[in-house]
Design an enzyme around this catalytic site. Structure first.
Site, PDB file in Angstrom:
ATOM      1  CD  GLU A 266      -2.885  -1.182   2.319  1.00 42.20           C
ATOM      2  OE1 GLU A 266      -3.989  -0.616   2.232  1.00 42.20           O
ATOM      3  OE2 GLU A 266      -2.501  -1.769   3.349  1.00 42.20           O
TER       4      GLU A 266
ATOM      5  CD  GLU B 191      -3.230  -6.131   3.823  1.00 43.17           C
ATOM      6  OE1 GLU B 191      -2.505  -5.138   4.012  1.00 43.17           O
ATOM      7  OE2 GLU B 191      -3.269  -6.734   2.720  1.00 43.17           O
TER       8      GLU B 191
END
Length: 259
Positions: free
Chosen positions: A113, A133
């Site tokens: 990210e 995730e």
């Protein structure tokens, strides 16, 4: 030893994560040091291009495991934990200067990210990148869900996020995550080449073009970033996340509800 090293190469500011013994895992101290370095680069008129890279065997393994454990035990702290991280990641995108993430070894989870928040990514052919995730019952909540579709297209973004798939540099370049790919021993030179191309252009024009294109590509960014944290708050209190965190630390496959 400083957790973040900075170096000016002419008008190019290099910011290097410097926690190699922990694979540059992003703990609170490293994140704060990185944020301060990003703010300094953004405010320095002598800096025209920012390069973000990592020391040691990989760019970054993502969020530190101790922080993941703390979050699993105290999910009510999620928003406060996320807020400063998101502000600094956003600054990489919002500053008028082009930002380049140089990726070697690995770029995983929160580091993926972080790379997405940069304008460009230059990646080693044998490096790996993944945004995993969902494997522990969470979702990417510091811009991953909001930014990845604009970079690689919705279908590719769904595949990467919803399966937790890990890709190498060649695949990353094929789908558009990596702007340029190179053998590891040529990675620095390829990054320098891209920085040189950016320096050859008018900085005000580059900065304004960047701002307009980001606005066009992600017109609802503020709203979707808020959706990310709202969804993550829900997930952080579920048994799936508790099981995902337990299985991660116990080094076994998780047994999610419904399996």
């Amino acid at each position: 030893m400083s957790l973040v090293e900075t170096e000016d190469r002419g008008a190019v500011r290099h910011i290097a994560l410097n926690r190699p013994e922990k694979r540059n895992a992003l703990n609170g101290e490293l994140i704060q040091a990185l944020g301060a370095a990003v703010e300094e680069a953004a405010g320095d008129d002598a800096v025209r291009v920012v390069v973000l890279r990592g020391e040691g065997p990989m760019f970054s393994s993502g969020m530190d495991l101790s922080d993941l454990k703390e979050l699993s035990e105290n999910p009510e702290n999620l928003r406060a934990f996320r807020q400063p991280i998101l502000a600094w990641w956003n600054l990489l995108e919002e500053m008028s200067k082009p930002t380049i993430c140089q990726i070697h070894g690995g770029c995983l989870g929160g580091a993926f990210e972080l790379a997405l928040a940069c304008d460009f990514r230059v990646m080693a052919e044998d490096a790996v990148a993944g945004i995993m995730e969902v494997r522990v019952g969470l979702l990417p909540d510091v811009g991953g869900c909001s930014r990845l579709p604009a970079v690689v297209g919705l279908g590719n973004a769904k595949e990467l996020i919803m399966t937790g798939k890990v890709i190498d540099g060649r695949e990353a370049h094929r789908i558009g995550f990596a702007n340029r790919v190179a053998p590891t021993d040529q990675l620095g030179a390829v990054t320098e080449g891209l920085a040189g191309e950016l320096l050859a252009c008018a900085p005000v024009a580059v900065g304004l073009a960047k701002r307009i294109m980001d606005a066009a590509a992600k017109p609802a960014l503020g709203a979707t970033l808020e959706q990310e944290v709202t969804a993550q708050q829900l997930l952080a209190s579920t048994e799936d996340f508790a099981e995902g965190a337990r299985s991660f630390f116990e080094k076994r496959d998780p047994q999610f509800a419904g399996r």
